[in-house]
Design an enzyme around this catalytic site. Structure first.
Site, PDB file in Angstrom:
ATOM      1  N   LYS A  20       0.842  -1.201   0.000  1.00  0.00           N
ATOM      2  CA  LYS A  20       0.000   0.000   0.000  1.00  0.00           C
ATOM      3  C   LYS A  20       0.881   1.257   0.000  1.00  0.00           C
ATOM      4  O   LYS A  20       2.093   1.173   0.248  1.00  0.00           O
ATOM      5  CB  LYS A  20      -0.912  -0.035   1.236  1.00  0.00           C
ATOM      6  CG  LYS A  20      -1.860  -1.252   1.275  1.00  0.00           C
ATOM      7  CD  LYS A  20      -2.727  -1.192   2.535  1.00  0.00           C
ATOM      8  CE  LYS A  20      -3.520  -2.465   2.738  1.00  0.00           C
ATOM      9  NZ  LYS A  20      -4.338  -2.404   3.975  1.00  0.00           N
ATOM     10  N   TYR A  60     -11.993  -3.172  -2.600  1.00  0.00           N
ATOM     11  CA  TYR A  60     -12.475  -3.387  -1.227  1.00  0.00           C
ATOM     12  C   TYR A  60     -13.994  -3.485  -1.155  1.00  0.00           C
ATOM     13  O   TYR A  60     -14.582  -3.213  -0.100  1.00  0.00           O
ATOM     14  CB  TYR A  60     -11.975  -2.253  -0.318  1.00  0.00           C
ATOM     15  CG  TYR A  60     -10.543  -2.414   0.144  1.00  0.00           C
ATOM     16  CD1 TYR A  60     -10.119  -3.585   0.787  1.00  0.00           C
ATOM     17  CD2 TYR A  60      -9.616  -1.391  -0.036  1.00  0.00           C
ATOM     18  CE1 TYR A  60      -8.813  -3.731   1.223  1.00  0.00           C
ATOM     19  CE2 TYR A  60      -8.304  -1.536   0.415  1.00  0.00           C
ATOM     20  CZ  TYR A  60      -7.908  -2.708   1.041  1.00  0.00           C
ATOM     21  OH  TYR A  60      -6.620  -2.861   1.495  1.00  0.00           O
ATOM     22  N   ASN A 123      -1.324  -0.347   7.662  1.00  0.00           N
ATOM     23  CA  ASN A 123      -0.715  -1.671   7.870  1.00  0.00           C
ATOM     24  C   ASN A 123       0.042  -2.191   6.646  1.00  0.00           C
ATOM     25  O   ASN A 123       0.326  -3.369   6.531  1.00  0.00           O
ATOM     26  CB  ASN A 123      -1.758  -2.669   8.389  1.00  0.00           C
ATOM     27  CG  ASN A 123      -2.882  -2.913   7.412  1.00  0.00           C
ATOM     28  OD1 ASN A 123      -2.865  -2.384   6.287  1.00  0.00           O
ATOM     29  ND2 ASN A 123      -3.856  -3.712   7.802  1.00  0.00           N
ATOM     30  N   HIS A 126      -1.410  -5.608   1.535  1.00  0.00           N
ATOM     31  CA  HIS A 126      -2.654  -6.370   1.333  1.00  0.00           C
ATOM     32  C   HIS A 126      -2.297  -7.755   0.809  1.00  0.00           C
ATOM     33  O   HIS A 126      -1.377  -7.898   0.003  1.00  0.00           O
ATOM     34  CB  HIS A 126      -3.547  -5.667   0.296  1.00  0.00           C
ATOM     35  CG  HIS A 126      -4.655  -6.556  -0.181  1.00  0.00           C
ATOM     36  ND1 HIS A 126      -5.834  -6.667   0.516  1.00  0.00           N
ATOM     37  CD2 HIS A 126      -4.738  -7.431  -1.228  1.00  0.00           C
ATOM     38  CE1 HIS A 126      -6.613  -7.565  -0.111  1.00  0.00           C
ATOM     39  NE2 HIS A 126      -5.960  -8.026  -1.163  1.00  0.00           N
ATOM     40  N   GLU A 137      -9.098 -10.902  -7.347  1.00  0.00           N
ATOM     41  CA  GLU A 137      -8.187  -9.755  -7.210  1.00  0.00           C
ATOM     42  C   GLU A 137      -7.120  -9.761  -8.305  1.00  0.00           C
ATOM     43  O   GLU A 137      -6.773  -8.702  -8.844  1.00  0.00           O
ATOM     44  CB  GLU A 137      -7.556  -9.752  -5.811  1.00  0.00           C
ATOM     45  CG  GLU A 137      -8.587  -9.399  -4.738  1.00  0.00           C
ATOM     46  CD  GLU A 137      -8.116  -9.576  -3.306  1.00  0.00           C
ATOM     47  OE1 GLU A 137      -8.927  -9.288  -2.399  1.00  0.00           O
ATOM     48  OE2 GLU A 137      -6.962  -9.989  -3.075  1.00  0.00           O
TER      49      GLU A 137
HETATM   50  P1  GDP Z   1      -6.831  -7.631   5.733  1.00  0.00           P
HETATM   51  O1  GDP Z   1      -7.369  -8.692   4.801  1.00  0.00           O
HETATM   52  O2  GDP Z   1      -5.979  -8.210   6.827  1.00  0.00           O
HETATM   53  O3  GDP Z   1      -6.116  -6.521   5.004  1.00  0.00           O
HETATM   54  O4  GDP Z   1      -8.072  -6.994   6.510  1.00  0.00           O
HETATM   55  P2  GDP Z   1      -9.576  -6.659   6.019  1.00  0.00           P
HETATM   56  O5  GDP Z   1      -9.855  -7.280   4.697  1.00  0.00           O
HETATM   57  O6  GDP Z   1     -10.485  -6.964   7.148  1.00  0.00           O
HETATM   58  O7  GDP Z   1      -9.540  -5.074   5.884  1.00  0.00           O
HETATM   59  C1  GDP Z   1      -8.929  -4.459   4.771  1.00  0.00           C
HETATM   60  C2  GDP Z   1      -8.134  -3.277   5.255  1.00  0.00           C
HETATM   61  O8  GDP Z   1      -9.031  -2.336   5.847  1.00  0.00           O
HETATM   62  C3  GDP Z   1      -7.124  -3.572   6.349  1.00  0.00           C
HETATM   63  O9  GDP Z   1      -5.895  -4.068   5.861  1.00  0.00           O
HETATM   64  C4  GDP Z   1      -6.968  -2.233   6.998  1.00  0.00           C
HETATM   65  O10 GDP Z   1      -6.090  -1.404   6.221  1.00  0.00           O
HETATM   66  C5  GDP Z   1      -8.371  -1.655   6.901  1.00  0.00           C
HETATM   67  N1  GDP Z   1      -9.101  -1.897   8.138  1.00  0.00           N
HETATM   68  C6  GDP Z   1      -9.616  -3.072   8.602  1.00  0.00           C
HETATM   69  N2  GDP Z   1     -10.221  -2.907   9.787  1.00  0.00           N
HETATM   70  C7  GDP Z   1     -10.090  -1.585  10.096  1.00  0.00           C
HETATM   71  C8  GDP Z   1     -10.496  -0.774  11.185  1.00  0.00           C
HETATM   72  O11 GDP Z   1     -11.108  -1.248  12.138  1.00  0.00           O
HETATM   73  N3  GDP Z   1     -10.183   0.558  11.121  1.00  0.00           N
HETATM   74  C9  GDP Z   1      -9.494   1.103  10.077  1.00  0.00           C
HETATM   75  N4  GDP Z   1      -9.218   2.408  10.092  1.00  0.00           N
HETATM   76  N5  GDP Z   1      -9.085   0.381   9.018  1.00  0.00           N
HETATM   77  C10 GDP Z   1      -9.384  -0.954   9.032  1.00  0.00           C
HETATM   78 MG    MG Z   2      -8.926  -8.609   3.426  1.00  0.00          MG
END
Ligand code: GDP
Ligand code: MG
Length: 162
Positions: A20, A60, A123, A126, A137
Site C-alpha cells: 500500500k 475493497y 498496515n 494487502h 483480485e
Molecule cells: P486484511 O485482509 O488483513 O487486510 O483486513 P480486512 O480485509 O479486514 O480489511 C482491509 C483493510 O481495511 C485492512 O488491511 C486495513 O487497512 C483496513 N481496516 C480493517 N479494519 C479496520 C479498522 O477497524 N479501522 C481502520 N481504520 N481500518 C481498518
Molecule cells: Mg482482506
C-alpha cells in the site's frame, strides 16, 4: 517423473499481494518482497500504479458497509501501490501468515505487519484471503498477459518430487 511434475503443477496457487502507499513511502518495498522471495515463493507479476478511488472501491467492495471504507479507499488511491502476484504451494494461506494479523498491534513479531507497522489504518500490505478472492483480485489488477509463467531453477531445490 512427469506425474510428479503434474502433481506439483496442480498444487500451485497464486495470490494477489499489494504494498500500500504507506509501505512504498516508508521505503519498505524491497524488505517486503524479500520476505516472500526468500521463503521460496515465485514472483509472476509486478507493477507500480496509483489506483483511482473508484478502483480502490472495487478492490475493497466486500468492506463497503464498514465505517472506515471511505478513508481506506481514499488512502489506497493516495499514492503508488506495488501490485504483485506470487505463486507457490500454499501461497495464499502462508502469504497471510507472512503478512500477519490485520491489526499490527495483534500481529506477531516476525510478520510483516508485526515488524513494520503500528496501526490498522497504516498496515502497509494487502494479501488475498482465499482462493476465490485471489482469483478475483488477480483479475481485477492484472491483464492475463501480465502474468508470467516460467520455471525457476530454484524450484527443484524448494519442492520435493519424491
Ligand atoms: P486484511 O485482509 O488483513 O487486510 O483486513 P480486512 O480485509 O479486514 O480489511 C482491509 C483493510 O481495511 C485492512 O488491511 C486495513 O487497512 C483496513 N481496516 C480493517 N479494519 C479496520 C479498522 O477497524 N479501522 C481502520 N481504520 N481500518 C481498518
Ligand atoms: Mg482482506
Amino acid at each position: 517423473m512427469l506425474q510428479d511434475q503434474e502433481a506439483h503443477a496442480a498444487e500451485m496457487e497464486r495470490t494477489f499481494i499489494a504494498i500500500k502507499p504507506d509501505g512504498g513511502q516508508r521505503g519498505l518495498v524491497a524488505e517486503i518482497i524479500c520476505r516472500f522471495e526468500r521463503k521460496g515463493f515465485k514472483l509472476v507479476a509486478i507493477k507500480m500504479l496509483v489506483p483511482s478511488k473508484e478502483f480502490a472501491q472495487k478492490h475493497y467492495d466486500d468492506l463497503k458497509e464498514k465505517p472506515f471504507f471511505d478513508g481506506l479507499c481514499e488512502f489506497l488511491s493516495s499514492g503508488p501501490v506495488i501490485a504483485m502476484v506470487w505463486e507457490g504451494e500454499g501461497v495464499i494461506k502462508y502469504g497471510r501468515k507472512l503478512i500477519g494479523a490485520t491489526d499490527p498491534q495483534k500481529s506477531e513479531p516476525g510478520t510483516i505487519r508485526g515488524d513494520l507497522a503500528v496501526v490498522v489504518g497504516r498496515n502497509i500490505i494487502h494479501g488475498s484471503d482465499g482462493l476465490e478472492t485471489a482469483k478475483n483480485e488477480i483479475n481485477l489488477w492484472f491483464q492475463p498477459q501480465e502474468l508470467v509463467s516460467y520455471t525457476s531453477n530454484a524450484e527443484n531445490w524448494i519442492y520435493a518430487v519424491n
